[in-house]
Design a protein around this motif. Sequence first.
Motif, PDB file in Angstrom:
ATOM      1  N   SER A   1      -9.749 -37.959  66.679  1.00  0.00           N
ATOM      2  CA  SER A   1      -9.049 -36.703  67.155  1.00  0.00           C
ATOM      3  C   SER A   1     -10.025 -35.647  67.391  1.00  0.00           C
ATOM      4  N   PHE A   2     -11.631 -35.162  66.530  1.00  0.00           N
ATOM      5  CA  PHE A   2     -12.105 -34.590  66.250  1.00  0.00           C
ATOM      6  C   PHE A   2     -12.960 -34.788  67.797  1.00  0.00           C
ATOM      7  N   ALA A   3     -13.422 -35.899  68.146  1.00  0.00           N
ATOM      8  CA  ALA A   3     -14.218 -36.358  69.655  1.00  0.00           C
ATOM      9  C   ALA A   3     -13.338 -35.698  70.385  1.00  0.00           C
ATOM     10  N   GLN A   4     -12.059 -36.180  70.280  1.00  0.00           N
ATOM     11  CA  GLN A   4     -11.029 -35.748  71.737  1.00  0.00           C
ATOM     12  C   GLN A   4     -11.286 -34.303  72.052  1.00  0.00           C
ATOM     13  N   GLU A   5     -10.937 -33.645  70.935  1.00  0.00           N
ATOM     14  CA  GLU A   5     -11.261 -32.143  71.063  1.00  0.00           C
ATOM     15  C   GLU A   5     -12.322 -31.824  71.472  1.00  0.00           C
ATOM     16  N   ALA A   6     -13.364 -32.279  71.300  1.00  0.00           N
ATOM     17  CA  ALA A   6     -14.987 -31.736  71.020  1.00  0.00           C
ATOM     18  C   ALA A   6     -14.535 -32.570  72.934  1.00  0.00           C
ATOM     19  N   ASN A   7     -14.896 -33.627  73.731  1.00  0.00           N
ATOM     20  CA  ASN A   7     -15.043 -33.521  74.835  1.00  0.00           C
ATOM     21  C   ASN A   7     -13.509 -33.286  76.110  1.00  0.00           C
ATOM     22  N   ALA A   8     -12.346 -32.790  75.301  1.00  0.00           N
ATOM     23  CA  ALA A   8     -11.620 -32.218  76.334  1.00  0.00           C
ATOM     24  C   ALA A   8     -12.170 -30.758  76.506  1.00  0.00           C
ATOM     25  N   PRO A   9     -11.663 -30.627  78.286  1.00  0.00           N
ATOM     26  CA  PRO A   9     -12.383 -29.554  78.858  1.00  0.00           C
ATOM     27  C   PRO A   9     -11.971 -28.067  78.501  1.00  0.00           C
ATOM     28  N   ALA A  10     -12.588 -27.038  78.322  1.00  0.00           N
ATOM     29  CA  ALA A  10     -12.345 -25.821  78.565  1.00  0.00           C
ATOM     30  C   ALA A  10     -10.961 -25.146  79.034  1.00  0.00           C
ATOM     31  N   PRO A  11     -10.225 -24.616  77.900  1.00  0.00           N
ATOM     32  CA  PRO A  11      -8.937 -23.842  78.888  1.00  0.00           C
ATOM     33  C   PRO A  11      -9.584 -23.107  79.985  1.00  0.00           C
ATOM     34  N   GLN A  12      -9.035 -23.139  80.985  1.00  0.00           N
ATOM     35  CA  GLN A  12      -9.803 -22.301  82.164  1.00  0.00           C
ATOM     36  C   GLN A  12      -8.856 -20.624  81.599  1.00  0.00           C
ATOM     37  N   LEU A  13      -9.887 -20.033  81.629  1.00  0.00           N
ATOM     38  CA  LEU A  13      -9.510 -18.280  81.370  1.00  0.00           C
ATOM     39  C   LEU A  13      -9.019 -17.640  82.661  1.00  0.00           C
ATOM     40  N   ASP A  14      -7.889 -16.726  82.733  1.00  0.00           N
ATOM     41  CA  ASP A  14      -7.967 -16.471  83.804  1.00  0.00           C
ATOM     42  C   ASP A  14      -9.266 -14.923  84.057  1.00  0.00           C
ATOM     43  N   THR A  15      -8.424 -14.257  85.201  1.00  0.00           N
ATOM     44  CA  THR A  15      -9.647 -13.321  85.632  1.00  0.00           C
ATOM     45  C   THR A  15      -9.297 -11.687  85.060  1.00  0.00           C
ATOM     46  N   GLU A  16      -7.949 -11.766  84.746  1.00  0.00           N
ATOM     47  CA  GLU A  16      -8.422 -10.261  83.596  1.00  0.00           C
ATOM     48  C   GLU A  16      -8.211 -10.579  81.554  1.00  0.00           C
ATOM     49  N   THR A  17      -8.364 -11.879  81.840  1.00  0.00           N
ATOM     50  CA  THR A  17      -8.333 -12.590  79.957  1.00  0.00           C
ATOM     51  C   THR A  17      -9.998 -12.476  79.789  1.00  0.00           C
ATOM     52  N   ILE A  18     -10.476 -12.874  80.664  1.00  0.00           N
ATOM     53  CA  ILE A  18     -11.675 -12.920  81.309  1.00  0.00           C
ATOM     54  C   ILE A  18     -12.710 -11.409  81.147  1.00  0.00           C
ATOM     55  N   ARG A  19     -11.628 -10.427  81.141  1.00  0.00           N
ATOM     56  CA  ARG A  19     -12.536  -9.093  81.982  1.00  0.00           C
ATOM     57  C   ARG A  19     -12.598  -8.385  79.980  1.00  0.00           C
TER      58      ARG A  19
ATOM     59  N   ARG B   1     -11.865  -9.835  77.000  1.00  0.00           N
ATOM     60  CA  ARG B   1     -13.390 -10.028  76.672  1.00  0.00           C
ATOM     61  C   ARG B   1     -14.291 -10.093  76.817  1.00  0.00           C
ATOM     62  N   ASN B   2     -14.905  -9.392  77.957  1.00  0.00           N
ATOM     63  CA  ASN B   2     -16.095  -9.136  78.247  1.00  0.00           C
ATOM     64  C   ASN B   2     -16.156  -8.051  77.954  1.00  0.00           C
ATOM     65  N   GLU B   3     -14.843  -7.244  77.477  1.00  0.00           N
ATOM     66  CA  GLU B   3     -14.999  -5.212  77.457  1.00  0.00           C
ATOM     67  C   GLU B   3     -15.486  -5.751  75.641  1.00  0.00           C
ATOM     68  N   VAL B   4     -14.498  -6.310  75.398  1.00  0.00           N
ATOM     69  CA  VAL B   4     -14.476  -6.540  73.778  1.00  0.00           C
ATOM     70  C   VAL B   4     -15.816  -6.810  73.418  1.00  0.00           C
ATOM     71  N   ASP B   5     -16.591  -8.016  73.942  1.00  0.00           N
ATOM     72  CA  ASP B   5     -17.806  -8.270  73.788  1.00  0.00           C
ATOM     73  C   ASP B   5     -18.585  -7.344  73.354  1.00  0.00           C
ATOM     74  N   GLN B   6     -18.819  -6.921  74.987  1.00  0.00           N
ATOM     75  CA  GLN B   6     -19.727  -6.202  75.757  1.00  0.00           C
ATOM     76  C   GLN B   6     -19.859  -4.535  74.434  1.00  0.00           C
TER      77      GLN B   6
END
Length: 240
Positions: A19-37, A39-44
């Motif tokens: 189960s852990f291996a499957q989760e590790a190999n699973a593709p990362a969920p794609q974030l929409d542009t607004e979510t990325i923006r 998160r970027n603001e928070v991290d900055q």
Amino acid sequence: MKSKLTLLLCLMIGMANMSFAQEANAPAPQLDTETIRKRNEVDQRIYQAAMRYNDLTVARVKLYELMERNPSNTRYPELLASLYFDAGQYTSAAVSAMDLLEMNDKSVTALEIAAYSLEQLGAMDRALPNFERHYLLTGNLFSLYKTAYMQYSLDKSEEALNSVNMLIKNNKSSEEKVGFPMANNETQEVSLKAAGLNLKAMIYMGLQNKEEAMEAINQALEIQADFELAKETKAEVNKM
């Protein structure tokens, strides 16, 4: 009973690992542009606060997250390489700068950090091309001086003479300064032209050409008579 329990535990562990291996190999969920923006603001903001409070560990973590989320933005790896260099972590600085150069081979920041970091690590042969490219891209005369000095250190005498002659002939070399350590732990500032002439004398000394070496060192001392390193160089030339 004991063997059955052991078998059951093994099966459970195996299923958990799968189960852990499957989760590790699973593709990362794609974030929409607004979510990325967002998160970027928070991290900055966190990065800026960490820098203000000199918490370099948190600052680096946030830069890694920003780099992962914005793989084509070279600003974040530039900041990361600068953090490593300023902290004196020259191996990390060199590696991160060279990775950045694979993304953008004209990054002036990456070239400068790679050049100075590799020099600090004693890898002169790898530092040299970065100083050369930095000079070609920026026209920075100190990078040209460093280029000439490293060529001299690597026994590339003809290349070193070409570089130092370019430096000496540049009118700005009379105006720009470079510092040299003195015996009293102070630093003496001299013009890049005088420094270049001193280096030229050293190159000719290596070529066993006393006449050319003496001419160059006398020119250096004409420009700045109290140039301590040039005085030492002249004493060495006189011994030839």
